[in-house]
Write a protein that holds these residues in place. Structure first.
Motif, mmCIF file in Angstrom:
data_model
loop_
_atom_site.group_PDB
_atom_site.id
_atom_site.type_symbol
_atom_site.label_atom_id
_atom_site.label_comp_id
_atom_site.label_asym_id
_atom_site.label_seq_id
_atom_site.Cartn_x
_atom_site.Cartn_y
_atom_site.Cartn_z
ATOM 1 N N PHE A 1 5.957 2.427 18.131
ATOM 2 C CA PHE A 1 5.316 1.786 16.983
ATOM 3 C C PHE A 1 4.212 0.818 17.367
ATOM 4 O O PHE A 1 3.361 0.517 16.544
ATOM 5 C CB PHE A 1 6.367 1.109 16.099
ATOM 6 N N GLU A 2 4.222 0.354 18.604
ATOM 7 C CA GLU A 2 3.103 -0.514 19.003
ATOM 8 C C GLU A 2 1.794 0.224 18.901
ATOM 9 O O GLU A 2 0.752 -0.352 18.624
ATOM 10 C CB GLU A 2 3.306 -0.985 20.440
ATOM 11 N N GLY A 3 1.845 1.526 19.152
ATOM 12 C CA GLY A 3 0.629 2.325 19.094
ATOM 13 C C GLY A 3 0.323 2.883 17.723
ATOM 14 O O GLY A 3 -0.695 3.554 17.532
ATOM 15 N N VAL A 4 1.183 2.585 16.755
ATOM 16 C CA VAL A 4 0.977 3.113 15.402
ATOM 17 C C VAL A 4 0.229 2.086 14.563
ATOM 18 O O VAL A 4 0.661 0.947 14.443
ATOM 19 C CB VAL A 4 2.332 3.436 14.734
ATOM 20 N N GLY A 5 -0.866 2.492 14.008
ATOM 21 C CA GLY A 5 -1.598 1.592 13.126
ATOM 22 C C GLY A 5 -2.342 0.513 13.893
ATOM 23 O O GLY A 5 -2.365 0.504 15.125
ATOM 24 N N PRO A 6 -2.943 -0.420 13.146
ATOM 25 C CA PRO A 6 -3.710 -1.498 13.780
ATOM 26 C C PRO A 6 -2.823 -2.317 14.724
ATOM 27 O O PRO A 6 -1.612 -2.428 14.511
ATOM 28 C CB PRO A 6 -4.159 -2.349 12.582
ATOM 29 N N ARG A 7 -3.433 -2.848 15.758
ATOM 30 C CA ARG A 7 -2.664 -3.503 16.814
ATOM 31 C C ARG A 7 -2.553 -5.010 16.623
ATOM 32 O O ARG A 7 -3.458 -5.650 16.096
ATOM 33 C CB ARG A 7 -3.308 -3.232 18.175
ATOM 34 N N VAL A 8 -1.450 -5.563 17.132
ATOM 35 C CA VAL A 8 -1.274 -7.015 17.126
ATOM 36 C C VAL A 8 -2.433 -7.633 17.908
ATOM 37 O O VAL A 8 -2.812 -7.143 18.958
ATOM 38 C CB VAL A 8 0.078 -7.381 17.772
ATOM 39 N N ASP B 1 -5.505 -7.784 16.773
ATOM 40 C CA ASP B 1 -6.737 -7.344 16.112
ATOM 41 C C ASP B 1 -6.789 -7.901 14.698
ATOM 42 O O ASP B 1 -5.756 -8.171 14.094
ATOM 43 C CB ASP B 1 -6.791 -5.814 16.021
ATOM 44 N N ARG B 2 -8.003 -8.017 14.175
ATOM 45 C CA ARG B 2 -8.144 -8.353 12.770
ATOM 46 C C ARG B 2 -7.708 -7.128 11.958
ATOM 47 O O ARG B 2 -8.052 -5.996 12.306
ATOM 48 C CB ARG B 2 -9.594 -8.690 12.478
ATOM 49 N N PHE B 3 -6.929 -7.346 10.900
ATOM 50 C CA PHE B 3 -6.523 -6.226 10.065
ATOM 51 C C PHE B 3 -7.771 -5.614 9.454
ATOM 52 O O PHE B 3 -8.645 -6.338 8.984
ATOM 53 C CB PHE B 3 -5.549 -6.683 8.980
ATOM 54 N N PRO B 4 -7.864 -4.283 9.457
ATOM 55 C CA PRO B 4 -9.098 -3.655 8.958
ATOM 56 C C PRO B 4 -9.388 -4.011 7.501
ATOM 57 O O PRO B 4 -8.488 -4.385 6.749
ATOM 58 C CB PRO B 4 -8.805 -2.157 9.073
ATOM 59 N N GLY C 1 5.920 0.285 7.721
ATOM 60 C CA GLY C 1 5.524 -0.856 8.530
ATOM 61 C C GLY C 1 5.067 -2.013 7.669
ATOM 62 O O GLY C 1 4.484 -1.821 6.605
ATOM 63 N N GLY D 1 -6.730 -13.615 9.294
ATOM 64 C CA GLY D 1 -6.742 -12.173 9.085
ATOM 65 C C GLY D 1 -6.322 -11.369 10.304
ATOM 66 O O GLY D 1 -6.305 -10.138 10.268
ATOM 67 N N LEU E 1 -6.053 4.353 8.962
ATOM 68 C CA LEU E 1 -5.481 3.238 9.718
ATOM 69 C C LEU E 1 -4.469 3.709 10.747
ATOM 70 O O LEU E 1 -3.885 2.894 11.450
ATOM 71 C CB LEU E 1 -4.803 2.250 8.756
ATOM 72 N N ILE F 1 0.857 -1.192 0.000
ATOM 73 C CA ILE F 1 0.000 0.000 0.000
ATOM 74 C C ILE F 1 0.891 1.240 0.000
ATOM 75 O O ILE F 1 1.803 1.361 0.827
ATOM 76 C CB ILE F 1 -0.903 0.043 1.256
ATOM 77 N N PHE G 1 3.465 -1.354 3.959
ATOM 78 C CA PHE G 1 3.286 0.082 3.695
ATOM 79 C C PHE G 1 4.628 0.633 3.228
ATOM 80 O O PHE G 1 5.658 0.415 3.869
ATOM 81 C CB PHE G 1 2.839 0.821 4.962
ATOM 82 N N VAL H 1 9.317 7.023 18.336
ATOM 83 C CA VAL H 1 7.921 6.717 18.029
ATOM 84 C C VAL H 1 7.583 5.377 18.671
ATOM 85 O O VAL H 1 8.333 4.413 18.534
ATOM 86 C CB VAL H 1 7.690 6.611 16.499
#
Lengths: 265, 58
Positions: free
Chosen positions: B13-20, B22-25, A85, A93, A56, A23, B52, B11
């Motif tokens: 990074f644990e708080g950046v983006g979706p969390r371990v 969780d289901r990826f959005p 990342g 998923g 996101l 992405i 990314f 930074v």
């Protein structure tokens, strides 16, 4: 570049088991041209305007400071950049792991992710990974549990960033060569770790002969555990410096921890 | 020797983006062919790497 490397490794060999998706904020036309030129066949998703990147929470909000550290000028192209990342998703998923680097350019090689995803022969094993400038490291042990006084292998897989090499001993003084330190409880007996011999290398203008290793290589450290230790943790610290013929990245340190339980009768 | 990487902002990074955990959005975006791709649908029941990255252009 990471996208190409993933095409040639993970996608080329494991497409039936692992989906690779990238992405970025590039528009479709830029991605189409890049994919055609580099032969990328997995999806490169176009998040033009960085809407998904932002939604996101992946938008790099510290980019101005980062750009200053690297001595560059903040420009339009930095707007909407994500943090570099990589998300590892399980078959359902769910996010299994997140790997972030400090730069988009230096990222773990695909092979390291293959191990982490449990592909090849390590499906039951926990693989821990870490990365520092120019180097990614994966570590695992032969089995999640040890039998007292039986020898187990601690495996370390090193992946040097393409185009770079790391120094291995012996190295002239003043340079950081690859070194391993493994902290462990008393009662764990380690055999020596044999680092690769590397190939001889001369650096222009510097006296002395270097030895360098590149690409992917493994180091195995056999060990055994004396009786009744229960849960055991190994703390691995890797120090290294990755260089090309002309430049060196900052020396790096990767720390990994592996835990094992004892097999009780 | 100067190590610019040490001056990078910290930074978490644990708080950046979706969390371990969780289901990826759900993500639906066009790919290089212009066709919309639904990330989870494309993935099917395979594991996945979602990367990314900065521009393919520079």
């Amino acid at each position: 570049m990471q996208l190409v490397e993933l095409q040639r490794t993970v996608h080329a060999t494991r497409e039936d088991e692992v989906a690779v998706v990238a992405i970025s904020y590039d528009p479709v036309e830029v991605l189409a041209e890049f994919a055609a030129r580099q032969g990328i066949t997995y999806p490169l998703l176009a998040d033009a305007g960085s809407q998904v990147i932002t939604a996101l929470g992946m938008h790099n909000t510290t980019i101005a400071e980062e750009v200053a550290v690297w001595g560059r000028t903040l420009g339009e192209r930095h707007r909407g950049l994500p943090y570099p990342g990589t998300f590892v998703l399980g078959a359902d998923g769910t996010i299994v792991e997140k790997v972030f680097e400090r730069s988009h350019r230096i990222r773990p090689a695909g092979g390291v992710f293959l191990e982490r995803l449990g592909v090849e022969d390590v499906r039951e094993r926990t693989v821990v990974t870490g990365a520092a400038p120019g180097l990614a490291v994966a570590a695992w042990v032969d089995a999640p549990r040890y039998f007292p006084n039986q020898i187990v292998g601690l495996h370390l897989r090193f992946a040097v960033e393409q185009g770079f090499h790391v120094y291995v001993p012996p190295t002239p003084p003043g340079f950081t060569d690859l070194s391993l330190e493994i902290a462990h409880p008393e009662g764990v007996v380690l055999r020596g770790a044999r680092l690769p011999a590397g190939r001889p290398f001369r650096l222009e203008g510097v006296d002395g002969e270097f030895h360098v290793a590149e690409g992917e290589f493994d180091v195995t450290v056999p060990f055994h555990v004396r009786e009744d230790l229960g849960s055991v943790r190994l703390d691995v610290a890797v120090r290294h410096q990755a260089c090309t013929e002309r430049i060196c990245l900052p020396p790096g340190r990767v720390e990994l921890s592996i835990e094992m339980e004892e097999i009780r009768a | 020797m100067n190590d610019p990487a040490e001056r990078l902002p910290d930074v978490d990074f644990e708080g950046v983006g979706p969390r371990v955990g969780d289901r990826f959005p759900d993500v639906v975006l066009p790919d290089q062919s212009g066709r919309p791709v639904d990330l989870h649908r494309h993935r099917g029941d395979r594991t996945a790497l979602v990367v990314f990255h900065r521009s393919a252009d520079w």
